[in-house]
Enzyme design. Structure first.
Site, PDB file in Angstrom:
ATOM      1  CG  ASP A  32      -2.068   0.948   1.098  1.00  0.00           C
ATOM      2  OD1 ASP A  32      -3.224   0.491   1.008  1.00  0.00           O
ATOM      3  OD2 ASP A  32      -1.823   2.187   1.081  1.00  0.00           O
ATOM      4  CG  ASN A  89     -12.485  -0.903   3.948  1.00  0.00           C
ATOM      5  OD1 ASN A  89     -12.799  -1.360   5.037  1.00  0.00           O
ATOM      6  ND2 ASN A  89     -11.340  -0.254   3.748  1.00  0.00           N
ATOM      7  N   GLY A  95     -15.273   3.084   3.945  1.00  0.00           N
ATOM      8  CA  GLY A  95     -13.922   3.554   3.678  1.00  0.00           C
ATOM      9  C   GLY A  95     -13.334   3.083   2.370  1.00  0.00           C
ATOM     10  CD  GLN A  96     -14.839  -0.502  -2.518  1.00  0.00           C
ATOM     11  OE1 GLN A  96     -15.960  -0.766  -2.084  1.00  0.00           O
ATOM     12  NE2 GLN A  96     -14.318  -1.073  -3.590  1.00  0.00           N
ATOM     13  CB  SER A  97     -10.636   5.354  -1.270  1.00  0.00           C
ATOM     14  OG  SER A  97      -9.476   4.564  -1.092  1.00  0.00           O
ATOM     15  CG  HIS A 102      -8.633  -3.093  -2.385  1.00  0.00           C
ATOM     16  ND1 HIS A 102      -9.574  -2.390  -3.104  1.00  0.00           N
ATOM     17  CD2 HIS A 102      -8.438  -2.402  -1.244  1.00  0.00           C
ATOM     18  CE1 HIS A 102      -9.913  -1.308  -2.443  1.00  0.00           C
ATOM     19  NE2 HIS A 102      -9.246  -1.292  -1.302  1.00  0.00           N
ATOM     20  CG  LEU A 103      -7.945  -9.652   1.790  1.00  0.00           C
ATOM     21  CD1 LEU A 103      -9.327  -9.477   2.418  1.00  0.00           C
ATOM     22  CD2 LEU A 103      -7.646 -11.143   1.569  1.00  0.00           C
ATOM     23  CG  HIS A 104      -6.919  -3.012   3.118  1.00  0.00           C
ATOM     24  ND1 HIS A 104      -6.187  -1.860   2.956  1.00  0.00           N
ATOM     25  CD2 HIS A 104      -8.145  -2.762   2.572  1.00  0.00           C
ATOM     26  CE1 HIS A 104      -6.924  -0.951   2.342  1.00  0.00           C
ATOM     27  NE2 HIS A 104      -8.126  -1.467   2.102  1.00  0.00           N
TER      28      HIS A 104
HETATM   29  P1  AMP Z   1      -9.721   1.311   0.344  1.00  0.00           P
HETATM   30  O1  AMP Z   1      -9.749   2.671   1.011  1.00  0.00           O
HETATM   31  O2  AMP Z   1     -10.163   0.187   1.205  1.00  0.00           O
HETATM   32  O3  AMP Z   1     -10.425   1.366  -0.988  1.00  0.00           O
HETATM   33  O4  AMP Z   1      -8.185   1.024   0.065  1.00  0.00           O
HETATM   34  C1  AMP Z   1      -7.515   1.603  -1.016  1.00  0.00           C
HETATM   35  C2  AMP Z   1      -6.059   1.588  -0.671  1.00  0.00           C
HETATM   36  O5  AMP Z   1      -5.310   1.813  -1.846  1.00  0.00           O
HETATM   37  C3  AMP Z   1      -5.617   2.664   0.327  1.00  0.00           C
HETATM   38  O6  AMP Z   1      -5.077   2.041   1.490  1.00  0.00           O
HETATM   39  C4  AMP Z   1      -4.587   3.473  -0.440  1.00  0.00           C
HETATM   40  O7  AMP Z   1      -3.511   3.909   0.367  1.00  0.00           O
HETATM   41  C5  AMP Z   1      -4.143   2.481  -1.490  1.00  0.00           C
HETATM   42  N1  AMP Z   1      -3.591   3.049  -2.699  1.00  0.00           N
HETATM   43  C6  AMP Z   1      -4.101   4.055  -3.430  1.00  0.00           C
HETATM   44  N2  AMP Z   1      -3.335   4.279  -4.514  1.00  0.00           N
HETATM   45  C7  AMP Z   1      -2.336   3.364  -4.473  1.00  0.00           C
HETATM   46  C8  AMP Z   1      -1.221   3.084  -5.320  1.00  0.00           C
HETATM   47  N3  AMP Z   1      -0.976   3.771  -6.449  1.00  0.00           N
HETATM   48  N4  AMP Z   1      -0.380   2.079  -4.960  1.00  0.00           N
HETATM   49  C9  AMP Z   1      -0.605   1.378  -3.835  1.00  0.00           C
HETATM   50  N5  AMP Z   1      -1.641   1.602  -2.991  1.00  0.00           N
HETATM   51  C10 AMP Z   1      -2.493   2.588  -3.320  1.00  0.00           C
END
Ligand code: AMP
Length: 116
Positions: A32, A89, A95-97, A102-104
């Protein structure tokens, strides 16, 4: 959303660099960019799926493969014995962005429960 709009599809295509640490036929794992723990890895399916809400019964094996990848990454990262957290998420309030599932995988520190 098309692949060209999706950040993680672009990482899969090699158009955007990522620190890839594990690959399988169905999944890719990379660090990440904004880590929330000493180890913070994202495990994504190679096929674009926007959110958990978009899963079909036929995706069960694919989603299972993300957890198999998580187990392998945890072993590689030396987290298997002490423990680690996996989180997926779904939707903005959770909190999904990035809208490609994706699995954290987080490890290397203590985690509270319930999560914030
Ligand atoms: P979520 O908020 O659960 O959708 O997780 C998205 C994750 O993607 C966040 O933890 C971000 O820090 C991560 N992220 C966003 N852009 C990148 C990138 N270019 N490379 C690696 N991680 C990223």
């Amino acid at each position: 959303m098309t692949a060209s709009d999706c950040l993680f599809c672009r990482i899969l295509e090699g158009e955007i660099p990522a620190d890839v640490i594990y690959e399988s036929d169905s999944a890719l794992a990379f660090r990440d960019i904004n880590p929330q723990a000493p180890t913070h890895v994202l495990i994504i399916p190679r096929r674009h799926i926007t959110t958990i809400n978009d899963l079909d019964a036929g995706d069960a094996e694919l989603v299972g493969s993300l957890f198999v990848a998580a187990k392998e990454v945890a072993r590689q990262e030396g987290l298997a014995d002490d423990g680690y957290r996996t989180v997926m998420n779904c939707g903005e309030e959770a909190g999904q962005s990035v809208f490609h599932i994706h699995l954290h995988l987080l490890g290397g520190r203590l985690f509270n429960w319930p999560p914030g």
